[in-house]
Scaffold this motif. Structure first.
Motif, PDB file in Angstrom:
ATOM      1  N   THR A  66       0.825  -1.190   0.000  1.00  8.47           N
ATOM      2  CA  THR A  66       0.000   0.000   0.000  1.00  8.47           C
ATOM      3  C   THR A  66       0.865   1.247   0.000  1.00  8.47           C
ATOM      4  O   THR A  66       1.998   1.246   0.448  1.00  8.47           O
ATOM      5  CB  THR A  66      -0.921   0.031   1.234  1.00  8.47           C
ATOM      6  OG1 THR A  66      -0.104  -0.019   2.392  1.00  8.47           O
ATOM      7  CG2 THR A  66      -1.887  -1.130   1.227  1.00  8.47           C
ATOM      8  N   ALA A  67       0.319   2.319  -0.523  1.00 11.98           N
ATOM      9  CA  ALA A  67       1.023   3.598  -0.480  1.00 11.98           C
ATOM     10  C   ALA A  67       1.054   4.053   0.972  1.00 11.98           C
ATOM     11  O   ALA A  67       0.070   3.946   1.687  1.00 11.98           O
ATOM     12  CB  ALA A  67       0.306   4.617  -1.353  1.00 11.98           C
ATOM     13  N   THR A 103       4.797   7.617  -0.469  1.00 13.27           N
ATOM     14  CA  THR A 103       5.522   6.693  -1.334  1.00 13.27           C
ATOM     15  C   THR A 103       4.508   5.872  -2.114  1.00 13.27           C
ATOM     16  O   THR A 103       3.458   5.521  -1.595  1.00 13.27           O
ATOM     17  CB  THR A 103       6.435   5.760  -0.510  1.00 13.27           C
ATOM     18  OG1 THR A 103       5.640   5.063   0.437  1.00 13.27           O
ATOM     19  CG2 THR A 103       7.520   6.536   0.198  1.00 13.27           C
ATOM     20  N   PRO A 104       4.810   5.578  -3.361  1.00 14.83           N
ATOM     21  CA  PRO A 104       3.844   4.851  -4.192  1.00 14.83           C
ATOM     22  C   PRO A 104       3.693   3.400  -3.766  1.00 14.83           C
ATOM     23  O   PRO A 104       4.584   2.803  -3.174  1.00 14.83           O
ATOM     24  CB  PRO A 104       4.440   4.952  -5.589  1.00 14.83           C
ATOM     25  CG  PRO A 104       5.884   5.235  -5.393  1.00 14.83           C
ATOM     26  CD  PRO A 104       6.013   5.941  -4.072  1.00 14.83           C
ATOM     27  N   ASP A 105       2.554   2.858  -4.099  1.00 13.52           N
ATOM     28  CA  ASP A 105       2.264   1.444  -3.899  1.00 13.52           C
ATOM     29  C   ASP A 105       3.312   0.642  -4.667  1.00 13.52           C
ATOM     30  O   ASP A 105       3.545   0.880  -5.851  1.00 13.52           O
ATOM     31  CB  ASP A 105       0.860   1.170  -4.427  1.00 13.52           C
ATOM     32  CG  ASP A 105       0.407  -0.261  -4.270  1.00 13.52           C
ATOM     33  OD1 ASP A 105       1.254  -1.145  -4.034  1.00 13.52           O
ATOM     34  OD2 ASP A 105      -0.798  -0.497  -4.393  1.00 13.52           O
ATOM     35  N   THR A 109       2.808  -0.844  -8.195  1.00 16.04           N
ATOM     36  CA  THR A 109       2.702   0.027  -9.363  1.00 16.04           C
ATOM     37  C   THR A 109       4.068   0.415  -9.927  1.00 16.04           C
ATOM     38  O   THR A 109       4.133   1.073 -10.960  1.00 16.04           O
ATOM     39  CB  THR A 109       1.930   1.317  -9.023  1.00 16.04           C
ATOM     40  OG1 THR A 109       2.692   2.076  -8.073  1.00 16.04           O
ATOM     41  CG2 THR A 109       0.548   1.011  -8.475  1.00 16.04           C
ATOM     42  N   LEU A 110       5.143   0.012  -9.256  1.00 15.69           N
ATOM     43  CA  LEU A 110       6.480   0.444  -9.658  1.00 15.69           C
ATOM     44  C   LEU A 110       7.051  -0.412 -10.783  1.00 15.69           C
ATOM     45  O   LEU A 110       6.866  -1.626 -10.808  1.00 15.69           O
ATOM     46  CB  LEU A 110       7.436   0.373  -8.463  1.00 15.69           C
ATOM     47  CG  LEU A 110       7.108   1.265  -7.270  1.00 15.69           C
ATOM     48  CD1 LEU A 110       8.119   1.029  -6.150  1.00 15.69           C
ATOM     49  CD2 LEU A 110       7.080   2.733  -7.667  1.00 15.69           C
ATOM     50  N   GLN A 136      12.234   1.628 -11.089  1.00 12.88           N
ATOM     51  CA  GLN A 136      11.799   2.439  -9.953  1.00 12.88           C
ATOM     52  C   GLN A 136      11.982   1.687  -8.643  1.00 12.88           C
ATOM     53  O   GLN A 136      12.481   2.247  -7.658  1.00 12.88           O
ATOM     54  CB  GLN A 136      10.328   2.842 -10.113  1.00 12.88           C
ATOM     55  CG  GLN A 136      10.075   3.829 -11.224  1.00 12.88           C
ATOM     56  CD  GLN A 136       8.590   3.980 -11.515  1.00 12.88           C
ATOM     57  OE1 GLN A 136       7.831   3.002 -11.498  1.00 12.88           O
ATOM     58  NE2 GLN A 136       8.166   5.208 -11.781  1.00 12.88           N
ATOM     59  N   GLU A 175      14.673   2.753  -5.670  1.00  9.95           N
ATOM     60  CA  GLU A 175      14.225   3.029  -4.303  1.00  9.95           C
ATOM     61  C   GLU A 175      14.859   2.050  -3.320  1.00  9.95           C
ATOM     62  O   GLU A 175      15.220   2.423  -2.202  1.00  9.95           O
ATOM     63  CB  GLU A 175      12.699   2.990  -4.204  1.00  9.95           C
ATOM     64  CG  GLU A 175      12.213   3.439  -2.836  1.00  9.95           C
ATOM     65  CD  GLU A 175      10.704   3.439  -2.670  1.00  9.95           C
ATOM     66  OE1 GLU A 175      10.263   3.403  -1.499  1.00  9.95           O
ATOM     67  OE2 GLU A 175       9.967   3.467  -3.682  1.00  9.95           O
TER      68      GLU A 175
END
Length: 97
Positions: free
Chosen positions: A5-6, A15-17, A20-21, A25, A29
């Motif tokens: 989860t974000a 921070t993005p889920d 979805t990366l 990416q 990270e």
């Protein structure tokens, strides 16, 4: 809260889920997370959150790599399939020899 989860990061940025990366990416990270953990100085709670995020990022990278390997294997199988299935039309036994 699940690992995918974000979440609000340690700098109060969202921070993005992880799901979805892209591979790049997630890898980039993950490199940042490892550097922060190696540098030390984070409070225990932040270190644990970083570790969990790192685990999720590593799993995401592995998903991408596994998917890429499966695609390569499938492409190789398609390239090899016609060669395996050919027979000599003049050979009544159907053997390839």
């Amino acid at each position: 809260m699940g690992l995918n989860t974000a979440v609000t990061s340690f700098d109060n940025a969202v921070t993005p889920d992880v799901s979805t990366l892209s591979y790049e990416q997630a890898r980039d990270e993950l490199v940042q997370v490892v550097a922060r953990l190696e540098a030390g100085g984070e409070p225990l709670e932040d270190s644990l959150a970083l570790w969990e995020r790192g685990e999720a990022l590593a799993a995401r990278c592995q998903e991408w790599l596994d998917g890429a390997r499966a695609r390569l294997d499938a492409a190789r199988s398609q390239d090899e399939a016609p060669a395996r299935g050919t027979t000599d039309p003049d050979d009544p036994t159907g053997d390839d020899a």
